[in-house]
Design a protein around this motif. Structure first.
Motif, PDB file in Angstrom:
ATOM      1  N   ILE A   7       0.843  -1.200   0.000  1.00 43.93           N
ATOM      2  CA  ILE A   7       0.000   0.000   0.000  1.00 43.93           C
ATOM      3  C   ILE A   7       0.874   1.245   0.000  1.00 43.93           C
ATOM      4  CG2 ILE A   7      -1.674   1.356   1.322  1.00 43.93           C
ATOM      5  CD1 ILE A   7      -2.923  -1.034   0.046  1.00 43.93           C
ATOM      6  N   GLN A   8       0.501   2.185  -0.834  1.00 45.70           N
ATOM      7  CA  GLN A   8       1.151   3.495  -0.851  1.00 45.70           C
ATOM      8  C   GLN A   8       0.083   4.573  -0.771  1.00 45.70           C
ATOM      9  OE1 GLN A   8       3.528   3.474  -4.484  1.00 45.70           O
ATOM     10  NE2 GLN A   8       5.341   2.849  -3.344  1.00 45.70           N
ATOM     11  N   ARG A  13      -1.374   8.304  -1.762  1.00 45.84           N
ATOM     12  CA  ARG A  13      -1.319   9.288  -2.842  1.00 45.84           C
ATOM     13  C   ARG A  13      -2.106  10.525  -2.428  1.00 45.84           C
ATOM     14  NH1 ARG A  13      -3.586   8.688  -9.103  1.00 45.84           N
ATOM     15  NH2 ARG A  13      -3.887  10.911  -9.460  1.00 45.84           N
ATOM     16  N   GLY A  68      -7.367  12.580  -8.906  1.00 46.12           N
ATOM     17  CA  GLY A  68      -7.368  12.133  -7.522  1.00 46.12           C
ATOM     18  C   GLY A  68      -8.756  12.184  -6.911  1.00 46.12           C
ATOM     19  N   LEU A  92     -10.681   9.182  -7.836  1.00 46.46           N
ATOM     20  CA  LEU A  92     -10.333   8.021  -7.023  1.00 46.46           C
ATOM     21  C   LEU A  92     -11.058   8.055  -5.680  1.00 46.46           C
ATOM     22  CD1 LEU A  92      -6.475   7.829  -7.667  1.00 46.46           C
ATOM     23  CD2 LEU A  92      -8.237   6.344  -8.634  1.00 46.46           C
ATOM     24  N   VAL A 128      -5.502   9.095  -0.849  1.00 43.07           N
ATOM     25  CA  VAL A 128      -6.005   7.794  -1.292  1.00 43.07           C
ATOM     26  C   VAL A 128      -4.920   6.751  -1.039  1.00 43.07           C
ATOM     27  CG1 VAL A 128      -6.886   6.444  -3.221  1.00 43.07           C
ATOM     28  CG2 VAL A 128      -7.391   8.878  -3.100  1.00 43.07           C
ATOM     29  N   MET A 163      -3.388   3.360  -2.197  1.00 44.19           N
ATOM     30  CA  MET A 163      -3.358   2.641  -3.455  1.00 44.19           C
ATOM     31  C   MET A 163      -2.656   1.294  -3.286  1.00 44.19           C
ATOM     32  SD  MET A 163      -4.755   4.878  -5.567  1.00 44.19           S
ATOM     33  CE  MET A 163      -4.331   4.153  -7.164  1.00 44.19           C
ATOM     34  N   ASP A 201      -2.327   0.066  -8.862  1.00 44.77           N
ATOM     35  CA  ASP A 201      -3.194   1.046  -9.530  1.00 44.77           C
ATOM     36  C   ASP A 201      -4.615   1.038  -8.971  1.00 44.77           C
ATOM     37  OD1 ASP A 201      -1.141   1.791 -11.262  1.00 44.77           O
ATOM     38  OD2 ASP A 201      -1.646   0.227 -12.713  1.00 44.77           O
ATOM     39  N   LEU A 202      -4.856   0.255  -7.918  1.00 39.43           N
ATOM     40  CA  LEU A 202      -6.202   0.096  -7.381  1.00 39.43           C
ATOM     41  C   LEU A 202      -6.380   0.932  -6.117  1.00 39.43           C
ATOM     42  CD1 LEU A 202      -8.904  -1.526  -7.571  1.00 39.43           C
ATOM     43  CD2 LEU A 202      -7.848  -3.161  -5.975  1.00 39.43           C
ATOM     44  N   PRO A 203      -7.348   1.869  -6.116  1.00 44.28           N
ATOM     45  CA  PRO A 203      -7.624   2.624  -4.890  1.00 44.28           C
ATOM     46  C   PRO A 203      -8.416   1.762  -3.914  1.00 44.28           C
ATOM     47  CG  PRO A 203      -9.146   3.300  -6.612  1.00 44.28           C
ATOM     48  CD  PRO A 203      -8.202   2.310  -7.241  1.00 44.28           C
ATOM     49  N   ALA A 224      -9.908   5.781   0.968  1.00 45.43           N
ATOM     50  CA  ALA A 224      -9.774   7.215   0.730  1.00 45.43           C
ATOM     51  C   ALA A 224     -10.318   7.965   1.932  1.00 45.43           C
ATOM     52  CB  ALA A 224     -10.518   7.628  -0.540  1.00 45.43           C
TER      53      ALA A 224
END
Length: 258
Positions: free
Chosen positions: A122-123, A125, A132, A135, A170, A172, A175-177, A180
């Motif tokens: 997990i990162q 953003r 954004g 997302l 968010v 991530m 590439d999947l959120p 949030a």
């Protein structure tokens, strides 16, 4: 933390003396009622009232008439400690529909963890553009099962105005959120508010929500805020209690559709 003192401060700063929460929105005082008025996609409703058994019904009727003339759906955000004690029943008798009750929770930021411990893969953003916001809105719809059309427009408005009163992030997984959240900043007060915090079903129970609370707490601490406030659902309340939040009151949204 002195609960009565903090609750009185919360009522005064964020309700009675509230500031508009977005561009093109205004806060008005109508007798013993404070309301926010904006466009259709903004939050329209009653933030605070100081009523009693003799004045409540007339005040409710006046607000219904006012928002109906604008063609606006609006919310009367009622709290368990508001007067009169039967305010909720009076609102329902006037045609309002009650939503789920939430716990008003507050914590001193200095007592909260601010180390962001993310699950592997997990990162975070930060949200700074319309992509954004998309997302955030997508996660909102997946996590809560409700339309995010109005939320999306409100957040886009805030970004367009270079608003410094909201911070969004968010989580991530590639590439999947998957989660949030946002933080509403209230300059000139001691409070920052946590909102959103939705996690898609497949990623619940892995600590992502807790990590986003810590992330926002760290930002609020750096900005000099003293308290974090959350309207917590039954799902988030146990997590927040373990982190150090306490319940000050409860709040129920009463919605009127003209």
């Amino acid at each position: 933390m002195d609960h009565e003192e903090v609750l009185a401060l919360f009522d005064r700063r964020l309700r009675r003396d509230a500031k508009a929460d977005g561009p093109g929105v205004r806060v008005e005082r109508d007798g013993d009622v404070v309301r926010q008025v904006g466009a259709h996609h903004d939050w329209n409703g009653v933030l605070w009232s100081d009523l009693d058994g003799a004045t409540a019904d007339a005040a409710i009727t006046a607000q219904v008439r006012y928002f109906a003339a604008l063609g606006r759906e609006f919310e009367w955000k009622a709290y368990a400690h508001d007067r009169p004690g039967d305010l909720g029943m009076r609102l329902q008798s006037a045609g309002f529909t009650a939503g789920p009750e939430e716990a008003v929770m507050v914590a001193r930021i200095q007592d909260l963890p601010t180390v962001v411990a993310l699950p592997e893969g997990i990162q975070l953003r930060p949200v700074t553009d319309s992509a954004g916001v998309d997302l955030v809105a997508d996660v909102h719809e997946q996590a809560f099962g409700t339309s995010s059309a109005r939320l999306r427009q409100r957040l886009l408005d805030q970004l367009a105005q270079n608003s410094e009163t909201v911070s969004m992030v968010v989580a991530m997984a590639g590439d999947l959120p998957v989660c949030a959240a946002r933080m509403e900043l209230n300059p000139g007060t001691e409070f920052a508010g946590l909102w959103g915090g939705g996690t898609v079903a497949a990623w619940r129970g892995r600590g992502v929500y807790r990590a986003l609370v810590a992330h926002r707490a760290r930002i609020a601490a750096d900005l000099g805020y003293r308290y974090l406030q959350v309207d917590a659902s039954d799902q988030s309340r146990p997590i927040l209690q373990r982190l150090g939040f306490t319940v000050l009151s409860t709040t129920t949204p009463y919605v009127y559709q003209p």
